[in-house]
Design an enzyme around this catalytic site. Structure first.
Site, PDB file in Angstrom:
ATOM      1  N   ARG A  20       0.829  -1.220   0.000  1.00  0.00           N
ATOM      2  CA  ARG A  20       0.000   0.000   0.000  1.00  0.00           C
ATOM      3  C   ARG A  20       0.852   1.254   0.000  1.00  0.00           C
ATOM      4  O   ARG A  20       0.588   2.190  -0.753  1.00  0.00           O
ATOM      5  CB  ARG A  20      -0.950   0.016   1.198  1.00  0.00           C
ATOM      6  CG  ARG A  20      -2.049  -1.028   1.109  1.00  0.00           C
ATOM      7  CD  ARG A  20      -2.919  -1.027   2.331  1.00  0.00           C
ATOM      8  NE  ARG A  20      -2.089  -1.259   3.519  1.00  0.00           N
ATOM      9  CZ  ARG A  20      -2.424  -0.913   4.758  1.00  0.00           C
ATOM     10  NH1 ARG A  20      -3.580  -0.314   4.986  1.00  0.00           N
ATOM     11  NH2 ARG A  20      -1.639  -1.172   5.764  1.00  0.00           N
ATOM     12  N   ASN A  38      -6.206  -2.584   2.095  1.00  0.00           N
ATOM     13  CA  ASN A  38      -6.214  -4.028   2.248  1.00  0.00           C
ATOM     14  C   ASN A  38      -7.652  -4.509   2.366  1.00  0.00           C
ATOM     15  O   ASN A  38      -8.490  -3.837   2.966  1.00  0.00           O
ATOM     16  CB  ASN A  38      -5.473  -4.450   3.517  1.00  0.00           C
ATOM     17  CG  ASN A  38      -3.972  -4.334   3.389  1.00  0.00           C
ATOM     18  OD1 ASN A  38      -3.427  -4.276   2.296  1.00  0.00           O
ATOM     19  ND2 ASN A  38      -3.284  -4.298   4.514  1.00  0.00           N
TER      20      ASN A  38
END
Length: 91
Positions: A20, A38
């Site tokens: 990320r 996520n």
């Protein structure tokens, strides 16, 4: 400039490997707006909005990801941009 939007789902070893954060940093380098997060099933979901060239660069980047990631699959759906500004990590 024509803007486009890509909704991306990435599977493999993509959580807990800075996927990320690296996605955010790479998107900002390309001037792409959107977000990344996520999912509970182990995948990473991202939305990219920007020029076709920059969005395609991000979709291509998703196939590799961060240096510790092992990407198994990338699903992409294209659509009309929704006007997102900036790029962030969602929880």
């Amino acid at each position: 400039m024509t803007r486009t939007r890509a909704h991306v789902l990435v599977s493999g070893t993509v959580q807990g490997v800075y996927y990320r954060a690296t996605t955010r940093d790479t998107a900002r380098e390309h001037g792409v707006d959107g977000w990344v997060r996520n999912l509970d099933d182990g995948r990473v979901e991202a939305v990219f909005e920007g020029s076709e060239e920059d969005v395609e660069a991000m979709v291509g980047w998703c196939h590799e990801g961060s240096s510790a990631a092992r990407v198994e699959d990338v699903e992409v759906e294209y659509g009309d941009p929704e006007g997102i500004e900036g790029f962030g990590i969602r929880r």
